[in-house]
Design an enzyme around this catalytic site. Structure first.
Site, PDB file in Angstrom:
ATOM      1  N   GLU A  11       0.793  -1.227   0.000  1.00  0.00           N
ATOM      2  CA  GLU A  11       0.000   0.000   0.000  1.00  0.00           C
ATOM      3  C   GLU A  11       0.827   1.278   0.000  1.00  0.00           C
ATOM      4  OE1 GLU A  11      -3.305   0.282  -0.266  1.00  0.00           O
ATOM      5  OE2 GLU A  11      -3.427  -1.908  -0.484  1.00  0.00           O
TER       6      GLU A  11
ATOM      7  N   SER B  80     -30.530 -24.973  51.964  1.00  0.00           N
ATOM      8  CA  SER B  80     -29.639 -25.192  53.121  1.00  0.00           C
ATOM      9  C   SER B  80     -28.205 -24.763  52.881  1.00  0.00           C
ATOM     10  CB  SER B  80     -29.619 -26.679  53.472  1.00  0.00           C
ATOM     11  OG  SER B  80     -30.884 -27.085  53.887  1.00  0.00           O
TER      12      SER B  80
END
Ligand code: ZN
Ligand code: ZN
Length: 793
Positions: A81, A342
């Protein structure tokens, strides 16, 4: 100095200075806001994407982290690029000249002059291609270069480049096509991704693979000429086939992912602590397990796994199937507020161990008891008489638990729960009563699992975190001076942070661990020996009232695993129980994540000691205590009470009359040992017709009245206020426990005889409003008074 002053006065310097000031002012007035709208990614403990969310424009724009940009990737992109990317200042003057010459000769406009920086500008703010806009783009490129490093600009570029459809950025393409993160792409894969961005519509991976392969190889050969990569690497890349197709975005750990996304809306990449293979395996186990329970009308389960050493969450399953809307699959069962059954009992017993009032072999009476109108029952609807504390906890008996809570008081336990970060308990703390210990409060699986993890850490509570401490959530602090950003990465403290908070002592924790490891207990799954391999763990089960929630929470030194099974609809199921429904899943998961665990069991803390106690009471043996056993105790904490399980009584030779020192005959008497049962136990023996050794009736000619043996009014409770329903013509129950030598008792209301009754038989009456004195006398003339307040509403 003189020279510098002279320089400042020169014209060129002034021009440069003015341009600079102008640019700074423009930068201040038109700041370049770089806020790409990223997809949210949740990663696992190794940084791999577990779950990806579309960004709020329904695009896949995943953020590539700097660490994921490998030299290969950078080279391929930069050479293709913008070769001078590292050298120019946003604009490449040579490229512009080259492009202009080409434009003049060909008469076409090409975009070859665009640098990566300028492409970033265009991707962030797409504009029509006019000369004016191009000039603005150049200025914007300068702005980017001032405020960002080259690495960051390259990162922005990689995150914004289009790959066709709704895919943006190299990471999205890498994950959705190659199913891996960018840092492990091969050179061939990198090249395939590097050539697409300029032509995202004609080069679609999965659709134009052949064409992309050709283009890829053309560029690879070009790179060979430029000697960008080693020729051997190029050869390898050329021979690599390209068979890709688009995949679904990863959607693992949906509940935790959604939670983290909502909790950290500003973050794009959130690093969780989940361990991929554990998470996957447990998701499968849960799904299969629940599908087997479907016939029983049980539709959901949730699991949380905490590493006890790192305090990190390693697996998090919120429901059996996130994608099943019928059973509320999206509900997060880890955070749903449910009744704990419990499961809070171990904390209560631990607190009582630390208070010193009990040790494992202390005995307690499991007999019907009325706690100010609250009459708990056991799960099996039976009463077990005199039992040890360890038996009471291992068997999860309710009456001993309520008795203990009454003794240490509800606020003390609530305070512990607040310390352990129980949110709903904290919110409702003023409303909680004794039923709290039987499940009368709201908790989450997360809170319970965190609590139990502290049992594996010598009682030190540390909230687990689903985020890695280093890469989890970072806050970017920005300061702007003259338009320049000064950035500072500040790490937020990891959730829970710092060291632990001691909620119970190491000694007490050790006792709990020992009790919860016992194998002879009723909350093993039915036929467990044939079906399940027993992991070496400590665990506790729970079943909420109405059989709506089944819990089983277990731990060893390495892991704490919390299990909830039930229906999000809240529907109860008769078969639902912690032992039979939640525990098999707990065992399955432990056997999967920690098979043949090599971790050592918990060591006895230094201040833990053993002593001989009387087996009848668990107290320090008295001269008449022949049956002695060994018990743990915590020196200088556990009480040292001398046993009173029996007492010496003077009786006649035929053992039919007992004497006190007052009426002891001169002719002498026998001195015998009799068991010293508590009145509540005696009264239970009577109702159950259990034979017991009782002290003979007291000498009828004795004139001394024994007040200590007076009736005990067990209901109503002295000093309490009772609100009765006017419309219901409610009555108040009167109940007393008396010595076994009593045949009749007399009830008085405000000193007026109400009626005569049989011992241990409750009677009912309708009191007037206001203060009421209630008295109970037995046939030996012993009397007890109480005062209660009555209100009719
Ligand atoms: Zn004893
Ligand atoms: Zn006497």
């Amino acid at each position: 100095m003189q020279r510098i002053k002279a320089l400042i006065r020169t014209k060129p310097f002034k021009i440069v200075a003015y341009i600079f000031l102008l640019f700074i002012s423009l930068d201040l007035i038109f700041p370049f806001k770089v806020q790409p709208n990223y997809s949210t990614l949740i990663t696992d403990s190794e940084g791999k994407v577990l779950h990806a969310f579309l960004n709020n424009q329904d695009k896949w724009r995943m953020k590539t982290e700097l660490s994921e940009i490998t030299p290969t990737l950078e080279k391929a992109i930069v050479y293709k690029e913008d070769r001078w990317f590292r050298w120019h200042f946003g604009v490449d003057p040579f490229a512009i000249i080259r492009a202009s010459i080409r434009n003049v000769f060909t008469g076409r406009r090409t975009s070859g002059a665009s640098t990566i920086t300028m492409q970033v500008v265009r991707l962030l703010k797409p504009q029509s291609r006019t000369y004016f806009n191009k000039t603005i783009e150049v200025l914007r490129a300068f702005q980017l270069e001032i405020h960002y490093s080259k690495d960051e600009i390259l990162q922005l570029y990689l995150n914004l480049v289009p790959y066709g459809s709704n895919i943006e950025g190299i990471k999205s393409a890498s994950i959705l096509y190659f199913q891996k993160s960018p840092d492990i792409l091969s050179l061939a894969e990198v090249m395939a991704l590097a050539i697409i961005p300029n032509r995202p519509t004609s080069l679609r991976l999965g659709i134009n693979n052949d064409f992309i392969l050709k283009e890829r190889n053309r560029w690879l050969n070009k790179f060979r000429q430029l000697a960008v990569f080693h020729h051997q690497d190029i050869d390898d890349a050329l021979s690599e086939p390209l068979n890709v197709e688009r995949h679904q975005a990863p959607k693992l750990a949906p509940h935790l992912s959604l939670r983290l996304k909502n909790e950290h809306p500003a973050e794009s990449n959130i690093h969780s602590t989940l361990i991929r293979h554990k998470q996957l395996t447990i998701e499968k186990i849960v799904q299969n397990y629940v599908s087997r329970l479907y016939a029983k009308n049980i539709h959901n389960a949730a699991v949380m796994v905490i590493n006890n050493q790192t305090h990190q969450v390693e697996a998090y399953v919120g429901s059996a199937d996130f994608n099943n809307p019928l059973d509320g699959g999206q509900v997060d069962g880890v955070r749903a507020i449910r009744s704990p059954g419990s499961t809070l009992k171990p904390l209560l017993y631990a607190t009582a161990f630390d208070k010193g009032t009990i040790t494992p072999k202390t005995t307690i009476n499991d007999v019907p008891t009325n706690f100010g109108g609250f009459e708990p029952e056991n799960f099996d609807k039976l009463f077990h008489g005199k039992i040890t504390i360890e038996y009471a906890l291992a068997n999860s008996l309710n009456i001993p638990a309520v008795k203990l809570l009454k003794e240490i008081s509800t606020p003390v336990l609530v305070d512990k729960l607040k310390k352990a970060d129980f949110h709903t308990v904290k919110k409702n703390s003023s409303k909680l009563g004794l039923s709290l210990i039987l499940g009368g409060c709201g908790v989450t699986l997360e809170e319970l699992t965190n609590l139990y993890s502290s049992f594996a850490n010598e009682g030190q509570f540390q909230k687990s975190s689903p985020l890695t401490p280093d890469g989890g959530i970072k806050k970017e602090l920005e300061k702007s001076v003259l338009g320049f950003r000064f950035r500072n990465w500040v790490e937020s403290s990891p959730l829970g942070g710092g060291g632990g908070l001691s909620i119970i002592s190491p000694e007490s924790t050790y006792l709990i661990n020992q009790i919860l490891t016992q194998i002879t207990r009723p909350d093993l799954p039915n036929n467990y020996a044939y079906t399940y391999r027993m992991p070496k763990i400590a665990w506790k089960t729970g079943t909420s009232f109405g059989k709506k929630d089944a819990w089983s929470i277990g731990y060893n030194a390495k892991y704490t695993v919390g299990i909830w099974v039930g229906n999000f609809s809240g529907e109860g199921v008769p078969e639902l129980s912690g032992a039979n429904i939640a525990t098999p899943l707990l065992f399955d998961i432990f056997n999967t994540i920690d098979y043949n665990s090599s971790s050592k069991w918990f060591k006895s803390p230094e201040n833990m000691a053993m002593r001989k106690v009387c087996a009848e009471s668990g107290d320090v043996p008295n001269e008449f205590c022949v049956n002695q056993i060994t018990d743990y105790y915590i020196p200088s904490v556990s009480k040292m009470t001398l046993c009173t399980h029996a007492k010496y009584v003077f009786v006649s030779k035929d053992e039919r009359i007992s004497y006190c020192s007052h009426c002891l005959p001169d002719s002498g008497a026998l001195r015998k040992i009799y068991p010293n049962y508590a009145p509540e136990l005696v009264s239970w023996f009577e109702t159950k017709h259990i034979l017991y050794a009782s002290i003979p009736p007291h000498n009828p000619t004795c004139e001394r009245i024994f007040q200590e043996n007076a009736p005990q009014i067990v209901y109503p409770v002295d000093g309490s206020e009772y609100i009765l329903d006017k419309n219901d013509t409610q009555k108040l129950m009167l109940n007393a426990q008396v010595r076994n030598d009593v045949k009749e008792i007399y009830w008085y209301i405000n000193d007026k005889l109400l009626r005569k009754s049989k011992p241990n038989t409750p009677i009912f009456f309708a009191p007037n409003a206001g203060k009421t004195k209630i008295s109970c006398s037995d046939d030996k003339g012993r009397n007890t008074d109480i005062v209660v307040k009555v209100r009719w509403e």
